[in-house]
Design an enzyme around this catalytic site. Structure first.
Site, PDB file in Angstrom:
ATOM      1  N   LYS A 252     -13.801   1.292  -3.381  1.00 51.59           N
ATOM      2  CA  LYS A 252     -14.783   1.728  -2.366  1.00 51.59           C
ATOM      3  C   LYS A 252     -15.869   2.565  -3.022  1.00 51.59           C
ATOM      4  CE  LYS A 252     -11.567   2.198   1.500  1.00 51.59           C
ATOM      5  NZ  LYS A 252     -10.928   3.180   2.372  1.00 51.59           N
TER       6      LYS A 252
ATOM      7  N   GLU B 178       0.825  -1.218   0.000  1.00 52.08           N
ATOM      8  CA  GLU B 178       0.000   0.000   0.000  1.00 52.08           C
ATOM      9  C   GLU B 178       0.857   1.265   0.000  1.00 52.08           C
ATOM     10  OE1 GLU B 178      -3.040   0.409   3.019  1.00 52.08           O
ATOM     11  OE2 GLU B 178      -4.547  -0.484   1.737  1.00 52.08           O
TER      12      GLU B 178
ATOM     13  N   HIS C 141       7.030 -26.732  -0.061  1.00 54.46           N
ATOM     14  CA  HIS C 141       6.287 -27.785  -0.765  1.00 54.46           C
ATOM     15  C   HIS C 141       5.185 -27.204  -1.658  1.00 54.46           C
ATOM     16  CE1 HIS C 141       8.104 -31.144   1.579  1.00 54.46           C
ATOM     17  NE2 HIS C 141       8.391 -30.123   2.355  1.00 54.46           N
TER      18      HIS C 141
HETATM   19  O1  PA5 Z   1      -3.145   1.630   5.755  1.00 60.64           O
HETATM   20  C1  PA5 Z   1      -4.267   2.099   5.664  1.00 60.64           C
HETATM   21  O2  PA5 Z   1      -4.499   3.286   5.849  1.00 60.64           O
HETATM   22  C2  PA5 Z   1      -5.435   1.203   5.346  1.00 60.64           C
HETATM   23  O3  PA5 Z   1      -5.045  -0.115   5.208  1.00 60.64           O
HETATM   24  C3  PA5 Z   1      -6.472   1.299   6.470  1.00 60.64           C
HETATM   25  O4  PA5 Z   1      -5.896   0.877   7.665  1.00 60.64           O
HETATM   26  C4  PA5 Z   1      -7.694   0.446   6.149  1.00 60.64           C
HETATM   27  O5  PA5 Z   1      -8.227   0.814   4.918  1.00 60.64           O
HETATM   28  C5  PA5 Z   1      -8.742   0.632   7.236  1.00 60.64           C
HETATM   29  O6  PA5 Z   1      -9.109   1.968   7.335  1.00 60.64           O
HETATM   30  P1  PA5 Z   1      -9.867   2.522   8.586  1.00 60.64           P
HETATM   31  O7  PA5 Z   1      -8.996   2.389   9.758  1.00 60.64           O
HETATM   32  O8  PA5 Z   1     -10.153   3.957   8.257  1.00 60.64           O
HETATM   33  O9  PA5 Z   1     -11.126   1.726   8.749  1.00 60.64           O
END
Ligand code: PA5
Length: 471
Positions: A461, A324, A345
């Site tokens: 989203k 990410e 494996h």
């Molecule tokens: O790293 C990030 O920002 C994302 O992976 C969030 O943690 C994830 O989308 C969850 O978001 P939130 O904490 O707003 O529910």
């Protein structure tokens, strides 16, 4: 720092420096000025964030606040004890341990993967199967809201419905407070808990503990419920960089883990990051080697080979962090966590003889087995021909597998590096988390990629909401 004698985490890239990869320790020295510059930029980002002034557009978003979080939390705890954030976390965790027997942790992505990593690494592998006494009063732990999965949610709801004494609680974690997966799960579990506590109106607000940003739907819901404890996710600390604030610390404290040692380990890594030169700095060395392997040798796949099951979820936490943070603008290495010997494996064949696009970093603890040596043992049924190995322990076998695998990679000029923890405990994991978070942002700055934010995740989203709401 109370555990200054703890042996440090070691990053050892000697397996990469085999002649045929074309990399040598000299190359790391060649990259040193750029690594130093990236370190300075990361530290300057932190200063900029601390000052709270305007952030240049090119730097936005700037979620640099994770970097000194461990030092700040520890300092505040030493100064203000029970009045500090950490003091409040410890008090709430102690209260939940005393009051309930099950805790459902709701959250997704950065709002859950760190807690899961700590649970799998540090708790008994069959924790939820143990009696309360064997668990030393630690509640059973369940993770939900990290997917959209009818059967899993239903099964847990059914089980909790059967809990006649309603000795369970919810920790709901979402920074934005609006993530659909977590919000839907929260509604389902909250509804059940509300029904079960109908005759004790005051009880619900003690049994729901939200961890969320300063504002948002979850914050509003927490206020409406009147939750007695709510924990903030500080502005400037992004989801996948949040394991060392209440997001990871509250679940860890509920699990009975030593969160002070976790933070001390991270603070130790901060110190090393700031002061140690290239060649002796795990953050900068890891970035330098991984980056050179990617850019010069086409190693676009970074395999994190964990040895033993306990570190798998740590690897998955890192998968998310790297993917990410740096998977942007058509760039970013692909992370892949494997668990060995299990995955020897399944993926082993490809890693040994497939495309030469991988850098394999082994993650393991020096002290694999801890105090429990499990020997193969002698048997009069020796048809399996294991008696010659009777005195070997499972740890001996795992070590032999690791050494044998790395030898085989080396013989075929396949590069490997080692990330060695002295043992799997809170202190080492604190070091490791902080090392990998710092390495990710250093690499981002080195490569010209903003490691913060995840604009690409918004597309799904938006589409999902449009489909559901018909907008
Ligand atoms: O790293 C990030 O920002 C994302 O992976 C969030 O943690 C994830 O989308 C969850 O978001 P939130 O904490 O707003 O529910």
């Amino acid at each position: 720092m109370s555990d200054a004698t703890t042996p440090p985490l070691v990053y050892d890239p000697s397996g990469v420096m085999i002649r045929e990869t074309g990399l040598s320790p000299g190359d790391l020295a060649w990259l040193a000025p750029r690594l130093d510059a990236a370190r300075r930029e990361v530290l300057a980002d932190l200063d900029l964030w601390r000052r709270g002034g305007p952030v240049p557009e090119a730097k936005q978003p700037l979620d640099a606040g994770f970097a000194d979080l461990p030092d700040r939390l520890l300092e505040e705890y030493r100064r203000d004890a029970s009045q500090s954030e950490l003091g409040r976390i410890l008090a709430t965790a102690a209260r939940l341990r005393a009051e309930v027997d099950r805790v459902v942790i709701l959250g997704i992505g950065g709002s859950y993967m760190g807690a899961r990593a700590l649970f799998e690494a540090c708790c008994h592998p069959y924790h939820n199967e143990l009696t309360r006494q064997e668990r030393r009063g630690v509640p059973r732990i369940y993770f939900e809201g990290n997917n959209v999965d009818t059967s899993a949610a239903l099964a847990l709801l059914d089980m909790l419905r059967g809990d006649r004494q309603h000795r369970w609680a919810i920790v709901v974690i979402s920074k934005s407070g609006g993530t659909l997966e977590t919000a839907v799960a929260f509604r389902l579990f909250l509804n059940l808990l509300r029904t079960q506590t109908e005759d004790q109106p005051d009880r619900l607000r003690h049994l729901v503990v939200p961890v969320t940003g300063q504002s948002g739907r979850l914050r509003d819901l927490a206020n409406a419920i009147g939750c007695t404890a709510t924990f903030p996710i500080p502005d400037g600390v992004g989801g996948r960089f949040s394991v060392l604030c209440a997001v990871g610390l509250l679940p860890a404290a509920i699990m009975g883990l030593d969160v002070v040692r976790l933070l001390e380990g991270a603070a130790r890594m901060n110190h090393r990051f700031r002061t140690d030169p290239v060649g002796a700095n795990p953050v900068l060395d890891y970035v330098g080697v991984s980056r050179m392997m990617e850019v010069r040798r086409g190693a676009t796949i970074r395999v994190l080979a964990t040895w033993g099951k306990r570190l798998e979820a740590v690897g998955l936490w890192y998968d998310q962090l790297l993917a990410e943070s740096l998977g942007k603008d058509g760039q970013g290495a692909t992370p892949l966590t494997v668990v060995n010997t299990r995955d020897l494996h399944s993926r082993g064949q490809q890693h040994q003889e497939g495309r030469r696009d991988k850098l394999i970093t082994n993650l393991y603890a020096e002290d694999d087995a801890g105090p429990h040596a499990l020997r193969v043992g002698r048997s009069d049924l020796d048809q399996d021909q294991l008696n010659p190995l009777a005195d070997k322990t499972l740890a001996d076998i795992l070590r032999a597998a690791r050494e044998g695998t790395n030898q085989a990679y080396r013989d075929d000029r396949r590069p490997t590096a080692d990330l060695r923890l002295p043992r799997i405990d809170e202190s080492s994991l604190g070091e490791l988390f902080q090392m990998l978070m710092l390495a990710t942002v250093v690499e981002g700055r080195l490569a010209g990629i903003n490691p913060y934010g995840q604009p690409g995740v918004e597309a799904y989203k938006k589409n999902m909401n449009a489909i559901l709401r018909g907008t």
